[in-house]
Design a protein around this motif. Structure first.
Motif, PDB file in Angstrom:
ATOM      1  N   SER A 303      13.396  21.204  60.576  1.00  0.00           N
ATOM      2  CA  SER A 303      13.074  20.574  61.734  1.00  0.00           C
ATOM      3  C   SER A 303      13.203  21.543  63.038  1.00  0.00           C
ATOM      4  N   ALA A 304      12.291  21.441  63.945  1.00  0.00           N
ATOM      5  CA  ALA A 304      12.495  22.552  64.907  1.00  0.00           C
ATOM      6  C   ALA A 304      12.216  21.446  66.139  1.00  0.00           C
ATOM      7  N   ALA A 305      12.914  20.678  66.033  1.00  0.00           N
ATOM      8  CA  ALA A 305      12.637  19.267  67.271  1.00  0.00           C
ATOM      9  C   ALA A 305      13.101  19.839  68.701  1.00  0.00           C
ATOM     10  N   VAL A 319      15.977  12.105  67.931  1.00  0.00           N
ATOM     11  CA  VAL A 319      15.512  11.545  66.879  1.00  0.00           C
ATOM     12  C   VAL A 319      16.011  12.308  65.728  1.00  0.00           C
ATOM     13  N   LEU A 320      15.537  13.568  65.698  1.00  0.00           N
ATOM     14  CA  LEU A 320      15.737  14.527  64.482  1.00  0.00           C
ATOM     15  C   LEU A 320      16.496  15.820  65.093  1.00  0.00           C
ATOM     16  N   LYS A 369      12.527   7.988  60.791  1.00  0.00           N
ATOM     17  CA  LYS A 369      13.267   8.413  61.810  1.00  0.00           C
ATOM     18  C   LYS A 369      12.040   8.988  62.954  1.00  0.00           C
ATOM     19  N   ILE A 370      11.110   9.555  62.349  1.00  0.00           N
ATOM     20  CA  ILE A 370      10.063   9.983  63.336  1.00  0.00           C
ATOM     21  C   ILE A 370       9.160   9.140  63.722  1.00  0.00           C
ATOM     22  N   LEU A 371       8.687   8.159  62.875  1.00  0.00           N
ATOM     23  CA  LEU A 371       7.874   7.208  63.213  1.00  0.00           C
ATOM     24  C   LEU A 371       8.428   5.964  64.101  1.00  0.00           C
ATOM     25  N   LEU A 372       9.611   5.635  64.121  1.00  0.00           N
ATOM     26  CA  LEU A 372      10.307   4.693  64.387  1.00  0.00           C
ATOM     27  C   LEU A 372      11.072   4.846  65.689  1.00  0.00           C
TER      28      LEU A 372
END
Length: 372
Positions: A303-305, A319-320, A369-372
């Motif tokens: 992840s590179a959020a 979120v991430l 986590k990404i969708l919600l």
């Protein structure tokens, strides 16, 4: 499969070439090219994942022209692919590289009924239609890869040791050439078209990244990132959703993300692998997800959020978190390729030299986590 378990597909010969079927929007399909020294033994395997059952269906095509070092499916036509191959000539006892364009007789992999299944199971490797073969200017020149232009179906970029040859696929003729000024001994190790600047072609040159505008003087870079890696740069991928961002991977075991408007320092860096990193890929739909494959025999989902936050206030990093989300360790040799499915954002495949394809999915809790 939905719960996070991977599916393994084994081949007879060693492998280092993998591509999703870019022009296919419904089926999860990956193309694999083999690398065998035996004459007339190389193949292209088409592997399709049936989402409902988790079963793998395959179809095999002959590639008698030689061992496959690189493979790319056309983004314009699901039945067309291009291979970079090495051919041994028994008369001269010499090897020469080339690029060939093939058309598949059909794109169907999953049999529609029992009769079709019986026919497929009893069928040997099929023939592909050879549309065009292109050779380098000098027979001894090595070809690194060949990449389709993102918009022009009749144009490809072929990366060789010291230059990029832009070819017309219908005639095979060279219509452009990218060659940096001066006589540099630093060889190219790869390259790719920019999906946003559609006339820009970026190359990896030793530890550097240089991008050229193919409409102008191709001896001078439009922009460059000097010293992108401490050791040889192996791969790059442009962020499909953010114009000035790209990711790179190299022999320093690093994954770097750059804003090439200011290429002095990466805006994101990770060194989670313990050996050379051969490949890096952005998720087409969720730019915070990246895949890497390494000689440490692992594929990593990272992840590179923190560098994907929206300027309008959407904080993806809340979120991430940054870092490795999952390590996939089903391989026993170098992972040369890792690719996202072109049809579905949560599935991907990794390929190692030990002839092992591993198809996996983003773990459910990260997906939610990404969708919600």
């Amino acid at each position: 499969m939905e719960g996070g378990n991977s599916i393994i597909y084994g081949l007879e010969h060693q492998t280092r070439a993998l591509s999703p079927q870019y022009a296919e929007s419904d089926a999860i399909r990956f193309f694999i090219g083999t690398q065998s020294l035996k004459p007339n033994s190389n193949q292209v395997h088409v592997v399709e994942l049936e989402e409902d059952t988790g079963e793998l269906h395959t179809k095999v095509f002959k590639h008698d022209i030689g061992e496959i070092w690189h493979l790319r499916c056309s983004p314009h036509d699901a039945a067309i692919l291009i291979t970079t191959h090495n051919t041994y000539n028994s008369d001269t006892s010499q090897c020469s590289m080339g690029v060939s364009i093939f058309r598949l007789p059909t794109t169907e992999v999953i049999p529609k009924d029992l009769d079709a299944m019986t026919i497929m199971n009893n069928r040997n490797a099929e023939d592909m239609e050879l549309l065009k073969t292109m050779s380098p200017e000098k027979p001894e020149e090595e070809i690194r890869c060949a990449e389709w232009h993102p918009m022009d179906m009749n144009r490809i970029g072929i990366v060789l040791d010291n230059y990029v040859s832009i070819r017309d696929t219908s005639t095979g003729e060279q219509v452009g050439r990218v060659a940096p000024e001066g006589r540099s001994r630093l060889k190219f190790s790869g390259g790719k078209w920019s999906p946003q600047g559609q006339n820009q072609f970026a190359v990896l040159q030793d530890t550097h990244i240089k991008c050229f505008d193919t409409r102008t003087d191709c001896s001078k870079a439009a922009w460059n990132i000097d010293g992108a890696h401490r050791q040889l740069a192996r791969d790059l991928d442009f962020n499909p959703n953010r114009q000035f961002h790209l990711a790179s991977a190299g022999d320093d075991a690093a994954l770097n993300i750059w804003d090439y408007r200011n290429g002095k320092e990466p805006i994101f860096t990770r060194t989670d692998h313990s050996h050379w990193v051969w490949t890096v890929r952005y998720n087409t739909y969720h730019e915070q997800l990246l895949l890497t494959g390494s000689s440490d025999a692992r594929a990593l989902l990272t992840s590179a959020a923190s560098v994907c936050d929206d300027e309008e206030g959407l904080r993806i990093s809340q979120v991430l978190e940054d870092g490795v989300l999952q390590s996939y360790e089903q391989h026993e040799d170098s992972v040369y390729c890792a690719e996202w499915s072109a049809a579905e954002p949560w599935s991907f495949a990794s390929l190692s030299y030990d002839a092992r394809l591993v198809i996996s999915r983003v773990p459910l809790h990260f997906k939610y986590k990404i969708l919600l």
